[in-house]
Scaffold this motif. Structure first.
Motif, PDB file in Angstrom:
ATOM      1  N   GLU A  22       1.279  -1.051  -0.239  1.00  0.00           N
ATOM      2  CA  GLU A  22      -0.125   0.011   0.006  1.00  0.00           C
ATOM      3  C   GLU A  22       0.740   1.193  -0.089  1.00  0.00           C
ATOM      4  O   GLU A  22      -0.366   2.229  -0.055  1.00  0.00           O
ATOM      5  N   LYS A  23       2.180   1.453   0.239  1.00  0.00           N
ATOM      6  CA  LYS A  23       2.898   2.431   0.427  1.00  0.00           C
ATOM      7  C   LYS A  23       3.963   2.229  -0.686  1.00  0.00           C
ATOM      8  O   LYS A  23       4.297   3.229  -1.416  1.00  0.00           O
ATOM      9  N   TYR A  24       3.540   1.490  -2.453  1.00  0.00           N
ATOM     10  CA  TYR A  24       4.382   1.709  -3.101  1.00  0.00           C
ATOM     11  C   TYR A  24       3.812   3.390  -3.836  1.00  0.00           C
ATOM     12  O   TYR A  24       4.738   3.279  -4.139  1.00  0.00           O
ATOM     13  N   GLY A  25       2.653   3.923  -3.927  1.00  0.00           N
ATOM     14  CA  GLY A  25       2.341   4.917  -4.241  1.00  0.00           C
ATOM     15  C   GLY A  25       2.683   6.023  -3.499  1.00  0.00           C
ATOM     16  O   GLY A  25       3.524   6.822  -3.973  1.00  0.00           O
ATOM     17  N   LEU A  26       3.672   5.920  -2.702  1.00  0.00           N
ATOM     18  CA  LEU A  26       4.714   6.868  -1.966  1.00  0.00           C
ATOM     19  C   LEU A  26       5.968   7.141  -1.763  1.00  0.00           C
ATOM     20  O   LEU A  26       6.681   7.404  -2.045  1.00  0.00           O
ATOM     21  N   CYS A  27       6.006   5.567  -2.558  1.00  0.00           N
ATOM     22  CA  CYS A  27       7.613   5.710  -2.969  1.00  0.00           C
ATOM     23  C   CYS A  27       8.255   5.569  -4.723  1.00  0.00           C
ATOM     24  O   CYS A  27       8.935   5.557  -4.445  1.00  0.00           O
ATOM     25  N   ASP A  28       6.887   5.941  -5.235  1.00  0.00           N
ATOM     26  CA  ASP A  28       7.247   5.768  -6.254  1.00  0.00           C
ATOM     27  C   ASP A  28       8.119   6.046  -7.212  1.00  0.00           C
ATOM     28  O   ASP A  28       8.915   6.298  -8.246  1.00  0.00           O
TER      29      ASP A  28
END
Length: 113
Positions: A22-28
């Motif tokens: 779920e944190k991929y969007g933050l780190c993309d």
């Protein structure tokens, strides 16, 4: 034999997909870079692991090491933002003595070049 740097991009991508997708969007935006700097790795660490435990944070800080490019990037950050050594040390969780030492070393290197 020369040692190569760890592939932080792959390491952090694997961590995100296995433990907290779920944190991929933050780190993309960071993971799309060609290569990751030490500052990128620190930012990823902060985004992925909500480190609130002081002992864990202190242990992680002791494990950090900075190459010349990263140190110069940190010192440039200081100059761009008008931070003094204490503010910079707080921002990156460094020792004020480390910042002063880096400035002394790299200022003398710049003058000799």
């Amino acid at each position: 034999m020369e040692r190569s740097a760890p592939d932080y991009k792959k390491i952090y991508t694997d961590i995100i997909f296995r433990k907290c997708p779920e944190k991929y969007g933050l780190c993309d935006f960071i993971l799309q870079k060609e290569t990751l700097s030490v500052l990128d790795v620190i930012k990823l660490n902060q985004l992925i692991f909500d480190v609130e435990d002081q002992q864990i944070a202190q242990f992680n800080q002791k494990q950090r090491s900075y190459d010349e490019a990263s140190i110069l990037e940190i010192l440039e950050f200081q100059e761009r933002n008008g931070y003094n050594n204490t503010e910079l040390a707080d921002e990156f969780k460094l020792s004020r003595n480390s910042v002063a030492k880096w400035k002394k070393i790299f200022k003398s290197k710049a003058q000799t070049n």
